[in-house]
Design a protein around this motif. Structure first.
Motif, PDB file in Angstrom:
ATOM      1  N   LEU A  85       0.808 -10.427   8.737  1.00  0.00           N
ATOM      2  CA  LEU A  85      -0.024 -10.232   7.814  1.00  0.00           C
ATOM      3  C   LEU A  85       0.904 -10.342   6.455  1.00  0.00           C
ATOM      4  O   LEU A  85       0.409 -10.627   5.476  1.00  0.00           O
ATOM      5  CB  LEU A  85      -0.564  -8.652   7.948  1.00  0.00           C
ATOM      6  N   VAL A  86       2.051  -9.629   6.373  1.00  0.00           N
ATOM      7  CA  VAL A  86       3.050  -9.991   5.346  1.00  0.00           C
ATOM      8  C   VAL A  86       3.343 -11.308   5.218  1.00  0.00           C
ATOM      9  O   VAL A  86       3.256 -11.548   3.697  1.00  0.00           O
ATOM     10  CB  VAL A  86       4.295  -9.208   5.349  1.00  0.00           C
ATOM     11  N   ARG A  87       3.596 -12.084   5.741  1.00  0.00           N
ATOM     12  CA  ARG A  87       3.859 -13.435   5.756  1.00  0.00           C
ATOM     13  C   ARG A  87       2.603 -14.149   5.229  1.00  0.00           C
ATOM     14  O   ARG A  87       2.494 -15.128   4.280  1.00  0.00           O
ATOM     15  CB  ARG A  87       4.261 -14.005   7.158  1.00  0.00           C
ATOM     16  N   HIS A  88       1.441 -13.798   6.020  1.00  0.00           N
ATOM     17  CA  HIS A  88       0.140 -14.635   5.504  1.00  0.00           C
ATOM     18  C   HIS A  88      -0.032 -14.263   4.215  1.00  0.00           C
ATOM     19  O   HIS A  88      -0.623 -15.185   3.356  1.00  0.00           O
ATOM     20  CB  HIS A  88      -1.056 -13.897   6.571  1.00  0.00           C
ATOM     21  N   LEU A  89       0.006 -13.019   3.672  1.00  0.00           N
ATOM     22  CA  LEU A  89      -0.460 -12.849   2.432  1.00  0.00           C
ATOM     23  C   LEU A  89       0.557 -13.162   1.298  1.00  0.00           C
ATOM     24  O   LEU A  89       0.197 -13.650   0.212  1.00  0.00           O
ATOM     25  CB  LEU A  89      -0.579 -11.287   2.105  1.00  0.00           C
ATOM     26  N   THR A  90       1.826 -13.415   1.836  1.00  0.00           N
ATOM     27  CA  THR A  90       2.809 -14.155   0.701  1.00  0.00           C
ATOM     28  C   THR A  90       2.352 -15.463   0.705  1.00  0.00           C
ATOM     29  O   THR A  90       2.220 -15.927  -0.603  1.00  0.00           O
ATOM     30  CB  THR A  90       4.224 -14.050   1.499  1.00  0.00           C
TER      31      THR A  90
ATOM     32  N   GLU B 171      -9.223 -10.479   0.268  1.00  0.00           N
ATOM     33  CA  GLU B 171      -8.294 -10.748   1.150  1.00  0.00           C
ATOM     34  C   GLU B 171      -7.418  -9.725   1.629  1.00  0.00           C
ATOM     35  O   GLU B 171      -7.278  -9.364   2.914  1.00  0.00           O
ATOM     36  CB  GLU B 171      -7.420 -11.856   0.666  1.00  0.00           C
ATOM     37  N   TYR B 172      -6.758  -9.069   0.808  1.00  0.00           N
ATOM     38  CA  TYR B 172      -6.239  -7.822   1.032  1.00  0.00           C
ATOM     39  C   TYR B 172      -6.998  -6.759   1.839  1.00  0.00           C
ATOM     40  O   TYR B 172      -6.220  -6.135   2.822  1.00  0.00           O
ATOM     41  CB  TYR B 172      -5.458  -7.269  -0.214  1.00  0.00           C
ATOM     42  N   ALA B 173      -7.969  -6.182   1.411  1.00  0.00           N
ATOM     43  CA  ALA B 173      -9.034  -5.407   1.994  1.00  0.00           C
ATOM     44  C   ALA B 173      -9.240  -5.810   3.403  1.00  0.00           C
ATOM     45  O   ALA B 173      -9.323  -4.673   4.033  1.00  0.00           O
ATOM     46  CB  ALA B 173     -10.235  -5.125   1.224  1.00  0.00           C
ATOM     47  N   ARG B 174      -9.539  -6.972   3.694  1.00  0.00           N
ATOM     48  CA  ARG B 174      -9.887  -7.426   5.177  1.00  0.00           C
ATOM     49  C   ARG B 174      -8.530  -7.125   6.085  1.00  0.00           C
ATOM     50  O   ARG B 174      -8.694  -6.524   6.913  1.00  0.00           O
ATOM     51  CB  ARG B 174     -10.177  -8.809   5.223  1.00  0.00           C
ATOM     52  N   HIS B 175      -7.485  -7.851   5.266  1.00  0.00           N
ATOM     53  CA  HIS B 175      -6.240  -7.504   6.140  1.00  0.00           C
ATOM     54  C   HIS B 175      -5.866  -6.068   6.362  1.00  0.00           C
ATOM     55  O   HIS B 175      -5.126  -5.715   7.292  1.00  0.00           O
ATOM     56  CB  HIS B 175      -5.282  -8.534   5.748  1.00  0.00           C
ATOM     57  N   ASN B 176      -5.874  -5.471   5.372  1.00  0.00           N
ATOM     58  CA  ASN B 176      -5.659  -4.039   5.183  1.00  0.00           C
ATOM     59  C   ASN B 176      -6.417  -3.232   6.401  1.00  0.00           C
ATOM     60  O   ASN B 176      -5.720  -2.225   7.050  1.00  0.00           O
ATOM     61  CB  ASN B 176      -5.691  -3.373   4.088  1.00  0.00           C
TER      62      ASN B 176
END
Length: 158
Positions: free
Chosen positions: A43-48, A137-142
């Protein structure tokens, strides 16, 4: 207001991953449930990659702001390549912080929310649209991060 909501979502990701550094860094790469390759590190890599793409490539038009871990040939490389290596974890967080800092600087220096760029999928998009998309995007992945962290060590409600 949009920048504030996005900052809150980014802070939530950091909280979901808190305490999983050093000796526990490998737990960031722990997978969800097979055959999924979803992990906190993924997730960190994807959001980067997402931060770099929308703010650097699409809005700023920078050629050097492409994804670090995914590609047209390996669209899930951000998730599939997340390895339990403390150096990889450190590099991912460093890249994420740099991408967020760039996005924040771009947003604060923009004359208004109508600054736009071209996206091959969506056509012309504005800074306003990108900020709203990033919050989503962040809300979904959080939400994914909630479940992953609970599975790792039963931590809930961060």
């Amino acid at each position: 207001m949009l920048a504030g909501f996005l900052a809150d979502q980014r802070a939530t990701l950091v909280l979901k991953c808190a305490g999983l550094e050093g000796a526990r860094a490998a737990e960031l790469a722990r997978r969800s449930v097979e055959p999924s390759t979803l992990s906190l590190l993924g997730l960190v890599r994807h959001l980067t990659d997402v931060e770099r793409r929308w703010f650097g490539q699409v809005l700023a038009g920078r050629d050097d702001a492409g994804p670090l871990w995914s590609s047209a040939e390996d669209p899930d490389g951000d998730f599939d390549g997340a390895a339990p290596d403390p150096m990889a974890v450190s590099a991912a967080w460093e890249a994420w912080r740099a991408a967020v800092a760039y996005a924040d600087r771009f947003t604060s220096e923009a004359p208004d929310l109508d600054v736009s760029g071209h996206d091959d999928w969506r056509g012309t998009v504005s800074l306003r649209w990108v900020l709203i998309h990033m919050i989503e995007e962040y809300a979904r992945h959080n939400g994914h991060a909630d479940l992953l962290r609970e599975r790792i060590d039963d931590t809930r409600g961060l």
